[in-house]
Design an enzyme around this catalytic site. Sequence first.
Site, PDB file in Angstrom:
ATOM      1  CG  MET A 270      -5.679  -0.069  -4.937  1.00 46.05           C
ATOM      2  SD  MET A 270      -5.678   0.821  -6.520  1.00 46.05           S
ATOM      3  CE  MET A 270      -7.337   1.490  -6.498  1.00 46.05           C
ATOM      4  CD  GLU A 303      -1.187   4.551  -3.594  1.00 50.68           C
ATOM      5  OE1 GLU A 303      -2.413   4.556  -3.828  1.00 50.68           O
ATOM      6  OE2 GLU A 303      -0.333   4.439  -4.486  1.00 50.68           O
TER       7      GLU A 303
END
Length: 828
Positions: A270, A303
């Site tokens: 994330m 990411e």
Amino acid sequence: MDDMSSANLTRQETAARSAAVNVHEIRVELDLRDAQNPEQRGFSTTTTLAFDSSESTTWIDFIGESVDHVIVNDIEVPIEYDGARITVRGLAASNTAVIGATGVYSRSGEGLHRFVDPVDGETYLYTQYEPADSRRVMACFEQPDMKASYTFVVHAPSGWQVLSNQRVAKAEEADGVQTVELAPTLPLSSYITAVAAGPYHRVDGTWSRADQEVALGVLCRASLAPHLEADEIIEITRQGLDFFTDAFAFAYPWGKYDQIFVPEYNLGAMENPGLVTFTEAYIPRGAATDAQRGARANTILHEMAHMWFGDLVTMRWWDDLWLKESFADYMGSHASAAATRFTDAWERFAANRKAWAYQQDQLPTTHPIVADITDLEAAKLNFDGITYAKGAAVLKQLVAFVGAEAFFEGARRYFAAHAYGNTTLDDLLVQLEDASGRDVRAWSKAWLETSGVSTLWLETDSEGARMLVQSDPRPHRLRVGLYDLTDGRLVLHEQVELDITGERTPVALPDADLVLLNDEDLSYVKARLDDASLAAVRTALSTLPPLPRALVWSSLWNAARDGELPAAEYLEIVRRHAPAEENTGLLAGVLANAAYTIGHFVPAPQRDAERDAWLTATETAMDAAAPGSDAQLAWARAFATASAVSDAGTERVRALLDGEGPAGLPIDPQLRWSLIAASATTGNLSEDAIAKELENDDTAEGRTAALRALASRPTADVRSAAWDRAWSDHSLSNDHLDAIIAGVRAGARRDLIARFDDEYFAWIAGTWDSRSIEIARRLVLGLFPGTETTNAVDAWLAANAAAPAALRRLVIEQRDHLAREIRVRAAQ
């Protein structure tokens, strides 16, 4: 209170809120000092929000144990809280709201997750929010277009690492408790804020340019420190920061760059700016192939691309989720190939990543890349193969359409125009069109605003004239590769570049043994092999260069899934050519597809024979592979998986567990537990033997693997207990639930679980209402019945027309997978 309907925010109401409310600063104070106490279910959270409002009433989002006080403009007001929304009234033009509440530590990976390491008893915390779980930790405006500067203050045990998006501004310590205040962030959406706390092991580094220096950190649990490949992770990080800083002409904006590997994580990673979270699966406790490290590098760079695409410039609502995910998926492969040693990233993308997109795009629930997302439940399910892999593939076609320089120039202008803001599709198209001079809007309508995948094939008439034919026509810029079979090898003779738009396009192609449509993988299309090309591939597939080989593997798999290539023929090609596959990333995908084909596409009367043949093939290839090679490890893992559905491997499994394996093969924890699971699934390992294995590996991974092995034992009582526990035991963590589900399904033993089919349909609606969406989704997908007909599914859908749309979508998709299996088996 996850069953509150008010938890499911809609696009319409959030648009109205952001039109009325302009948020400036949010200060969040978290009291985590008692996190080590297992009896402590919750934590104190106090949020101070500074915002303007043109309306006298709005709501603030929070999901937790309780709301304890609400103060609006220095006046304590009555608490109006329905379990998901706090209503605040009497607002002025400028306001300050202070909300004191109690949050709940998570075991599902949503919100603030708490994990206790069985190795040393240490407690670790981390947050995961996307799309809407920051409200489980703080009171907030839970929508991406309400950005604010966040300041986090954390009370935690002394000696812990305390991290957030920004560096530590000040810290105090007294009586075994530290109070850490982090520096204010630049404007962020709530879903990309983050906090982590615990005795994490840390490795530091730096990245610098002439005018910028960024502190780097790599963190993991202390017990995993010996396995953390921090040097390689930092090297990839530096290479990525070099690449993206130059490519985007916008300096990395978020100060520091920490990357933390956390347990029981629901995602691969994330993109929280300054504190990127990753699954611990990227830290191998034993052997790992170079392809696994390549996948990790790809994720690191994916990411990192989000630091610009998503964090700096953020979609206004989840309709435009693709504005960050498609770009990041494309950039992960592009930067891997361009800036790191993992130059095979596009090969792995072509054969493996795009398979996810092709599968998703053929479901009845497929959607355009630019999707119509009406609410948060729909957003949660749209993190799918369309938004990620199809979007990335289509962007590769866009680069071919406008040219690489125009593509990156458009991106640079996009960042400059919208930094720290929110955008929609049109904001990007303006910049790409200006930079390229091409009709990007027409391209967008053809690719971003439609759904479905075209199939492309070559037809030759009786006079030798050739025609490229495509179903569901779209404009493609592609290359056709013409390969000759010479001395047993397929060698490129010529490439022809084409633009095609309609259903039928006449082409003048010289004769060739292999005609490879979409050579170089420039477009998103299922490219079929004609009969002559298929014959050449059967003979010499493994002699092709890596990218054409990846495309052929992909074509064969798509044809098998569509029932155009019989399963037996597909498996024969795999058995012949996979042992010579030199790219372990491609090999791993092929091995998984072969196992899936046997379990789902081979008709039942032939299945046992194909299972035994596959078991023999995996064992033979494992033994023949070079000692200590990635291929040897990949085949050994495939052998372990095959041994769970064929008793013929029992003696060899036992020998491997006793250390009698081929020279160079490491029986590391992952492989060992796979062999144990296989042995348990076939009834050759007792509960006591599994317990003894756990004593030797009493780690988080070991406990999860032991749960799976215990639930895999092939007796009616064991499977029944596992089935009941999956649905009823709310204390199971996300990882432990997955292990129980895998045990229920182990060995494809329909005879042991078919009696639960009716119960499944009785459970799912209530589960969806009462459990978090992450846990409910795992149960609905993982325990879906593998019946021989769709009758029961159709009956449930007919009787539950009013069920939540997100739940119906999952059931409809599973029905389609089942119908495909039945259809493909019947076609054999």
